[in-house]
Every structure is written in structure tokens, then in C-alpha cells.
Design a protein around this motif. Structure first.
Motif, short mmCIF file in Angstrom:
data_model
loop_
_atom_site.label_atom_id
_atom_site.label_comp_id
_atom_site.label_asym_id
_atom_site.label_seq_id
_atom_site.Cartn_x
_atom_site.Cartn_y
_atom_site.Cartn_z
N SER A 44 73.89 -37.60 -46.97
CA SER A 44 72.44 -37.71 -47.13
C SER A 44 72.08 -37.44 -48.58
O SER A 44 72.92 -37.02 -49.37
CB SER A 44 71.73 -36.65 -46.28
N ALA A 45 70.81 -37.58 -48.87
CA ALA A 45 70.31 -37.22 -50.20
C ALA A 45 70.34 -35.70 -50.36
O ALA A 45 70.27 -34.96 -49.37
CB ALA A 45 68.88 -37.74 -50.34
N THR A 50 64.49 -36.69 -50.54
CA THR A 50 63.72 -37.77 -49.91
C THR A 50 62.23 -37.42 -49.88
O THR A 50 61.37 -38.27 -50.15
CB THR A 50 64.26 -38.07 -48.49
N GLU A 77 70.38 -41.12 -51.65
CA GLU A 77 71.75 -41.11 -51.13
C GLU A 77 72.73 -41.63 -52.18
O GLU A 77 73.90 -41.26 -52.19
CB GLU A 77 71.82 -41.95 -49.85
N PHE A 139 71.60 -43.51 -44.31
CA PHE A 139 70.16 -43.78 -44.25
C PHE A 139 69.77 -45.17 -44.69
O PHE A 139 68.67 -45.61 -44.45
CB PHE A 139 69.46 -42.70 -45.09
N ARG A 153 63.50 -41.46 -41.06
CA ARG A 153 63.88 -40.12 -41.49
C ARG A 153 64.98 -39.56 -40.58
O ARG A 153 64.92 -39.71 -39.36
CB ARG A 153 62.66 -39.17 -41.49
N GLY A 154 65.95 -38.95 -41.21
CA GLY A 154 67.08 -38.41 -40.46
C GLY A 154 68.14 -39.46 -40.12
O GLY A 154 69.10 -39.18 -39.41
N GLY A 155 68.00 -40.64 -40.68
CA GLY A 155 68.82 -41.78 -40.28
C GLY A 155 70.29 -41.74 -40.69
O GLY A 155 71.09 -42.55 -40.21
N SER A 156 70.67 -40.80 -41.54
CA SER A 156 72.09 -40.73 -41.93
C SER A 156 73.00 -40.43 -40.74
O SER A 156 74.16 -40.84 -40.73
CB SER A 156 72.31 -39.65 -42.99
N ASP A 157 72.47 -39.70 -39.76
CA ASP A 157 73.28 -39.45 -38.55
C ASP A 157 73.66 -40.78 -37.91
O ASP A 157 74.79 -40.98 -37.46
CB ASP A 157 72.47 -38.65 -37.50
N1 ASP Z 1 67.67 -38.50 -46.63
C1 ASP Z 1 67.06 -39.03 -45.42
C2 ASP Z 1 65.97 -38.10 -44.91
O1 ASP Z 1 65.71 -37.08 -45.52
C3 ASP Z 1 68.06 -39.34 -44.36
C4 ASP Z 1 68.79 -38.15 -43.77
O2 ASP Z 1 68.75 -37.06 -44.33
O3 ASP Z 1 69.42 -38.34 -42.73
O4 ASP Z 1 65.35 -38.40 -43.94
#
Ligand code: ASP
Ligand code: ADP
Ligand code: MG
Length: 238
Positions: A44-45, A50, A77, A139, A153-157
Motif C-alpha cells: 500500500s501507500a 492516500t 503505491e 490498489f 479505499r483499502g483495495g490493496s487487500d
Molecule cells: N492506499 C489505499 C488506501 O489508503 C489502498 C490501501 O491501503 O489498501 O485506501
């Protein structure tokens, strides 16, 4: 290459929040490489990057164009993948970083909440054959016209689980800032208990109810392709 020896790992924003932490991640990866694993690492970043990028956009306009927003957000990222690759090189581990575009991680064209359509594996497998650790920007994706998209948001998972599915890796290790999945958000509810195991459907329910610990689409992918996601808490030395 045996599939059994391929692991996908994902390091969240906290785990790569500072250069010291990126170095700690590199050390952990080195341990796996020395134990004979092939690794695909999604990052992730760094930290709150982000959010900071979103703030920058909001200082320009209250209605940012969604294509340009994804162009902006995807840069976070890209910083982490390059720094992690450098940290690995520094300790003698061969590694190469890729953006979503470089591995052809294709999504639909819904900017800021794109869905993954397919994941290219050729370039990744080629690098693994050369004994390189492959580092992929989480992401982000690209649409059919090569525009940069983001997965929400949270898409790296979801990037990590989708890569595990595409590569046939059974295990996807998710490194985050809590020790696992709890009955409720441990930051908000002190007496919550850590679950030793959770079914896909229960996790999906938690994620859909808004538990940020895993992006709900990552759980959908994991269920569909039988990917076994394991959560890990803070790394030592960070
Ligand atoms: N950097 C992105 C976010 O903050 C993706 C992630 O962290 O999964 O939403
Ligand atoms: P990362 O940057 O590693 O992806 P996130 O902030 O996206 O981390 O997700 C981890 C956070 O999820 C934790 O800090 C915690 O506050 C929150 N969280 C919400 N619900 C839960 C839960 N049921 N179990 C564990 N963590 C949860
Ligand atoms: Mg997250």
C-alpha cells in the motif's frame, strides 16, 4: 517452480509507513527468500499518503474529475514499491517492482471503485523464474483504454488476493496494524477478542458491515478461488 513455494504477501500502510519500517519489511522478506519461498509482495501507500493526496485534490477542487483522482491516488503505491525494491537490493536480495499497468492488471472503467477483470501473470512468473522478489503496487489497475484506475479505499487487500488467485498461490499473508481479525474493531472496543479462524462468510459479513481490516472484495475473491488469507500484526523492530 512449485506452487507450494509461492506466497503472496501484502503490507498495509502502517507496515510501510516509514523508511525504517520498509527496511524491516525487507528483512522479513529476506527471511522467506532464504527459506526457499518465491514471493510476490503487494504494498500500500506509506502511512496516510492516500489521505494526503485526497487533501491536495480538495485544495484544488471540490469536484475532482475521477480519472484524474485515480491518476493522483495511484502515485502513493508507486512510491512504496520502488522504496521496497531498493531496500531489498540494499540487503542483497534481487527484486523488481511493477505497477498494475506493467503486469496488465485489468479492471472495469469505474474510476475510484474499479473491479478487477483479469490479472496478467506472464511478467510476474518470468521474474520469479529469475529468482526475483516481485513487488506489485496495490490498489491500482488499468482499464481497457489503459487509464489508471483504483479499487476503492483499502483495495490493496483485493490486489493481493486477486494475485494469489491468478498465480495459484494458496496462501496470502496480510500484514497490518492489528494482530488479527477481532470480534469488533480493537481500536474502538477494548474488550474485543481475537478470532483464531473465521469463515469466508463471517468475514464477508464483517467487511460489509464496514470492518476496514479487509476490503470486502478481497474476501469475495478469497472465497471464490479458495485463497487462504492469514493476518499478521506488527513486525518486530518497527
Ligand atoms: N492506499 C489505499 C488506501 O489508503 C489502498 C490501501 O491501503 O489498501 O485506501
Ligand atoms: P492496512 O493499512 O494495513 O490495510 P487498515 O487500517 O486498512 O490497515 O485495517 C486495519 C484496521 O482495521 C485496524 O487498525 C482496526 O482499527 C480496523 N478494524 C476494524 N474492524 C476490525 C476487526 N473486526 N478486527 C480487526 N481490525 C479491525
Ligand atoms: Mg486496509
Amino acid at each position: 517452480m512449485s506452487e507450494l513455494h509461492l506466497i503472496v504477501q501484502k503490507y498495509g500502510g502502517t507496515s510501510v509507513g516509514t523508511t525504517e519500517r520498509i527496511k524491516a519489511v525487507a528483512q522479513r522478506i529476506k527471511g522467506y527468500v532464504e527459506s526457499g519461498y518465491s514471493l510476490v509482495v503487494v504494498v500500500s501507500a506509506m502511512g496516510k499518503t492516500t489521505d494526503e493526496l485526497l487533501t491536495l485534490a480538495s485544495q484544488i477542487t471540490s469536484k475532482p474529475d475521477s480519472r484524474e483522482l485515480d491518476m493522483l491516488l495511484a502515485t502513493g503505491e508507486q512510491v512504496s514499491i520502488a522504496l521496497l525494491a531498493m531496500a531489498l537490493h540494499e540487503i542483497g536480495i534481487d527484486a523488481i517492482s511493477y505497477t498494475a499497468s506493467q503486469i496488465r492488471l485489468l479492471t472495469d472503467g469505474n474510476f475510484t471503485r474499479a473491479r478487477i477483470a483479469s490479472v496478467g501473470t506472464e511478467r510476474i512468473l518470468d521474474s520469479i523464474k529469475k529468482n526475483r522478489v516481485v513487488i506489485v503496487a496495490g490498489f491500482q489497475g488499468i482499464d481497457a483504454d489503459d487509464n489508471i484506475t483504483t479499487l476503492g479505499r483499502g483495495g490493496s487487500d483485493t490486489s493481493a488476493v486477486a494475485l494469489a488467485a491468478a498465480l495459484g498461490a494458496r496462501d496470502c499473508e496480510i500484514y497490518t496494524d492489528v494482530e488479527g481479525v477481532f470480534t469488533a474493531d480493537p481500536r474502538l472496543i477494548p474488550e474485543t477478542k481475537k478470532l483464531s479462524e473465521i469463515s469466508y462468510d463471517e468475514m464477508l459479513e464483517l467487511a460489509r458491515l464496514g470492518a476496514a481490516v479487509l476490503h470486502s472484495r478481497s474476501v469475495e475473491f478469497a472465497k471464490k478461488y479458495g485463497v487462504h488469507a492469514v493476518l499478521f500484526g506488527k513486525l518486530h523492530g518497527t
